[in-house]
Write an enzyme that holds these catalytic residues in place. Structure first.
Site, PDB file in Angstrom:
ATOM      1  N   HIS A  49     -10.272  -3.472  -6.343  1.00 19.75           N
ATOM      2  CA  HIS A  49      -9.490  -4.545  -6.976  1.00 19.75           C
ATOM      3  C   HIS A  49      -9.857  -5.940  -6.487  1.00 19.75           C
ATOM      4  O   HIS A  49      -9.523  -6.935  -7.119  1.00 19.75           O
ATOM      5  CB  HIS A  49      -7.995  -4.367  -6.645  1.00 19.75           C
ATOM      6  CG  HIS A  49      -7.338  -3.285  -7.392  1.00 19.75           C
ATOM      7  ND1 HIS A  49      -6.169  -2.702  -6.969  1.00 19.75           N
ATOM      8  CD2 HIS A  49      -7.664  -2.674  -8.541  1.00 19.75           C
ATOM      9  CE1 HIS A  49      -5.818  -1.772  -7.837  1.00 19.75           C
ATOM     10  NE2 HIS A  49      -6.706  -1.735  -8.783  1.00 19.75           N
ATOM     11  N   HIS A  66       0.825  -1.204   0.000  1.00 21.71           N
ATOM     12  CA  HIS A  66       0.000   0.000   0.000  1.00 21.71           C
ATOM     13  C   HIS A  66       0.861   1.255   0.000  1.00 21.71           C
ATOM     14  O   HIS A  66       1.869   1.325   0.678  1.00 21.71           O
ATOM     15  CB  HIS A  66      -0.943  -0.018   1.200  1.00 21.71           C
ATOM     16  CG  HIS A  66      -1.948  -1.118   1.106  1.00 21.71           C
ATOM     17  ND1 HIS A  66      -2.558  -1.684   2.189  1.00 21.71           N
ATOM     18  CD2 HIS A  66      -2.437  -1.763   0.025  1.00 21.71           C
ATOM     19  CE1 HIS A  66      -3.380  -2.636   1.779  1.00 21.71           C
ATOM     20  NE2 HIS A  66      -3.318  -2.698   0.477  1.00 21.71           N
ATOM     21  N   HIS A  79      -3.423   3.976  -2.740  1.00 24.66           N
ATOM     22  CA  HIS A  79      -3.624   2.527  -2.869  1.00 24.66           C
ATOM     23  C   HIS A  79      -3.726   1.913  -1.471  1.00 24.66           C
ATOM     24  O   HIS A  79      -2.736   1.792  -0.764  1.00 24.66           O
ATOM     25  CB  HIS A  79      -2.446   1.901  -3.638  1.00 24.66           C
ATOM     26  CG  HIS A  79      -2.549   0.413  -3.778  1.00 24.66           C
ATOM     27  ND1 HIS A  79      -1.463  -0.407  -3.935  1.00 24.66           N
ATOM     28  CD2 HIS A  79      -3.621  -0.407  -3.793  1.00 24.66           C
ATOM     29  CE1 HIS A  79      -1.854  -1.663  -4.034  1.00 24.66           C
ATOM     30  NE2 HIS A  79      -3.155  -1.698  -3.945  1.00 24.66           N
ATOM     31  N   HIS A  96      -4.668  -5.104 -12.563  1.00 24.56           N
ATOM     32  CA  HIS A  96      -4.790  -4.170 -11.438  1.00 24.56           C
ATOM     33  C   HIS A  96      -3.446  -3.587 -11.024  1.00 24.56           C
ATOM     34  O   HIS A  96      -3.373  -2.759 -10.140  1.00 24.56           O
ATOM     35  CB  HIS A  96      -5.450  -4.843 -10.252  1.00 24.56           C
ATOM     36  CG  HIS A  96      -4.505  -5.657  -9.399  1.00 24.56           C
ATOM     37  ND1 HIS A  96      -3.719  -6.658  -9.914  1.00 24.56           N
ATOM     38  CD2 HIS A  96      -4.212  -5.598  -8.079  1.00 24.56           C
ATOM     39  CE1 HIS A  96      -3.001  -7.177  -8.939  1.00 24.56           C
ATOM     40  NE2 HIS A  96      -3.265  -6.559  -7.809  1.00 24.56           N
ATOM     41  N   GLY A 105       2.057  -6.757 -10.621  1.00 28.21           N
ATOM     42  CA  GLY A 105       2.127  -8.182 -10.302  1.00 28.21           C
ATOM     43  C   GLY A 105       3.531  -8.588  -9.917  1.00 28.21           C
ATOM     44  O   GLY A 105       4.491  -8.327 -10.638  1.00 28.21           O
TER      45      GLY A 105
END
Lengths: 138, 476
Positions: free
Chosen positions: B324, B205, B236, B399, B402
């Site tokens: 998400h 985050h 985020h 999203h 990754g």
């Protein structure tokens, strides 16, 4: 048992995977506390001046382990308690643990664990050593 | 590692398929370039996708997106859709961090003005937005107030002075999922969330102040209110401990009631959608999602306050807020028949094209904004939703970047000095809780976000609008 053989971290793409070891099941669960403590404290030295008693149950050994980790995460998030070590007494799929640790407010730079998971989880005995593996969501 | 004997067929450019075999109920479609597929094959992503394809009531095909990586139970960057009558709902397929998501704020500050005050602004935000790890947030909630947050989400936040009513329009579900029921969230989950409202959390985050670096689609960018060199802010974070505990609690409840022996993975515990437990989970999940919307809304308010100290004429607008990790009921065309499906998106962004009534009016002509954060210190992207995504990927795209490198190997193999020097060379200022946390999230630990969005664009499941370059980063 040396510190290094009490628990270890294994590679996992997204989360944290660890294995804990013990010559008895009680010791195994005590060493799981060391692994969780190492994640939360980022290996800082944490005082053991506070104590806490917890009871956890499961329907099988995996769910007991899941609920045990879940309880440690809960204590950190809801009660601001960092567990450092434990004295565990196991009876079937029920355990009582006396936890030693400190208030999180006395420390900076801690990490949180989002959740316990069943992913790749096992508890088994090989020769005389119990091994538990778990992945926690971080 | 994926079983090499299983055939992966290329059916189109950037599109691969694993045919239905064994106990799978549907095939798997992998939306990926060859380069990304090679990375995806290295961990358990596809094995987990096969398990998703074995679930009861799963419809049509399982979607694996270009940012996919191994998760727990279901892969991250995975989408599966269930029949809303005969299907199941599975907390592990919505993700533990319920409504982990992203919002993007636009500002009217000039790049020069911002750069002049960058360090001071970043320090102010760092002071006002707590990480919430080992420290409480600054908002104290009574039991009734926490229930209101869970039932009303961002609406509660705005009504209590944390934002403006326009913010609600520009949030998925207007920041308040109406089916939420606070009474379905356990006391344990509430206890974890109580002191965490308005906090960022740790892990992946972050908060980033960015500039619009490149515009790919002028018309859409202008409709989104974006222009070159504009200062924007990306947030985020998710539902914090409350959401995680909600997922854990319901996984436990479901396996107790319905067992797990017949499931391909214990983590995929599920309940029939129309069962009492299934309905309870959906109401609790919606409540946790509302908590996450309120969390991002309060952080938005704190950011506005922090900026205002330095820029009195400041205007900060919410461009959009996307989830998400969530399950939603949405209508789709399946074999020519309009069918309502329960779409589980785990590490996936909804991609609605033009015309959807679920979208705020200003985005109904363009399609919805899709916000894709890169890894810390790399580009982020704004994309736009498409009709094609509705046809082929259950209206979903990637999203984020990754992960490719585990946190342990990131810490072991990357150097803090090198990372700091790189960030500095790229003119990115950073404030973080710890250097270890920084290393875990270093760009090298992630797939190339540029490649991920390129694949999304080429496939037409989310089209490129703008690229954002970080100027200042705050990590919990």
């Amino acid at each position: 048992m040396t510190e290094k053989t009490k628990f270890e971290f294994l590679p996992h793409t997204a989360d944290i995977k660890f294995r804990a070891y013990g010559t008895t099941l009680n010791e195994l669960f005590e060493n799981i506390v060391l692994a969780i403590s190492s994640i939360i404290s980022k290996d800082q030295k944490i005082s053991t001046k506070k104590g806490k008693m917890i009871s956890v149950s499961g329907d099988d050994s995996e769910s007991l382990l899941y609920n045990f980790i879940d309880e440690l995460i809960y204590l950190f998030d809801a009660e601001s308690f960092i567990p450092v070590k434990a004295k565990v007494t196991l009876m079937g799929f029920n355990l009582k643990a006396e936890l030693f640790g400190d208030d999180a407010k006395n420390y900076k730079d801690l990490d949180s664990i989002k959740a316990a998971t069943y992913s790749e989880m096992f508890i088994k005995k090989n020769k005389d050593i119990w091994t538990a593996q778990a992945v926690v969501d971080v | 590692m994926f079983n090499k004997m299983t055939e992966i067929n290329k059916i189109d450019e950037n599109l691969y398929e694993i045919k239905k075999h064994g106990k799978m109920n549907v095939p798997i479609r992998i939306f990926s370039s060859e380069k990304i597929l090679d990375m995806i094959k290295k961990d358990k992503t596809l094995e987990q996708a096969e398990n998703m394809a074995k679930m009861p009531g799963v419809v049509s095909h399982v979607v694996v997106l270009p940012d996919a990586h191994q998760g727990y139970g279901a892969c991250i960057g995975g989408v599966s859709a269930y029949d809303s009558e005969n299907g199941v709902v599975s907390p592990g397929q919505c993700g533990y961090d319920i409504n982990c998501g992203v919002r993007l704020l636009t500002t009217n500050i000039s790049l020069v003005d911002f750069e002049f005050k960058r360090s001071a602004v970043l320090s102010e935000i760092y002071k006002n937005v707590p990480s919430g790890i080992g420290e409480s947030g600054k908002i104290k909630l009574t039991d009734e107030q926490l229930d209101d947050v869970l039932n009303f989400g961002s609406k509660w936040a705005v009504e209590n002075g944390f934002g403006i009513s326009r913010d609600l329009q520009n949030t998925e579900d207007s920041g308040c999922i109406k089916t939420a029921d606070a009474s379905k969230v356990t006391p344990k989950a509430k206890a974890r969330g109580r002191s965490q409202l308005g906090t960022l959390g740790a892990g992946n985050h972050f908060l980033e102040i960015q500039k619009v670096d490149e515009i790919f689609d002028k018309e859409i960018a202008s409709a989104f209110g974006l222009k070159k060199d504009q200062i924007v802010i990306l947030i985020h974070t998710g539902s914090r401990g409350l959401g995680h505990q909600t997922a854990s609690d319901y996984i436990q409840k479901m396996e107790r009631l319905y067992g797990f022996k017949n499931l391909p993975d214990r983590e995929l515990a599920c309940a029939p959608i129309n069962s009492q437990l299934g309905k309870d989970y959906l109401a609790a999940m919606a409540a946790a999602a509302n908590f996450a919307f309120a969390n991002r809304q309060i952080i938005t308010h704190k950011i506005r306050e922090s900026f205002k100290k330095f820029f009195p004429k400041l205007k900060i607008e919410l461009l959009y807020d996307v989830a998400h990790n969530i399950a939603k009921f949405e209508p789709f065309d399946i074999n020519g028949k309009k069918t309502t499906l329960c779409v589980h998106r785990k590490g996936a962004t909804r991609s609605f094209g033009p015309g959807r009534l679920e979208l705020p009016e200003i985005y109904r002509k363009t399609g919805q904004p899709i916000l894709i954060p890169g890894s810390m210190g790399t580009f982020s992207y704004v994309l736009v939703g498409t009709k094609k995504a509705e046809k082929i990927s259950f209206a979903s795209t990637a999203h984020g970047a990754g992960r490719v490198l585990s946190r342990t190997s990131a810490k072991a193999n990357l150097s803090a000095e090198k990372l700091k020097a790189e960030l500095k060379a790229n003119d990115i200022e950073i404030k973080a809780g710890s250097i270890k946390g920084l290393l875990e999230e270093a760009p090298e630990a992630y797939k190339d976000v540029n490649e991920v969005v390129r694949v999304s664009h080429e496939l037409g499941i989310g089209n490129l609008v703008a690229r954002l370059k970080p100027l200042a980063v705050m990590k919990g």
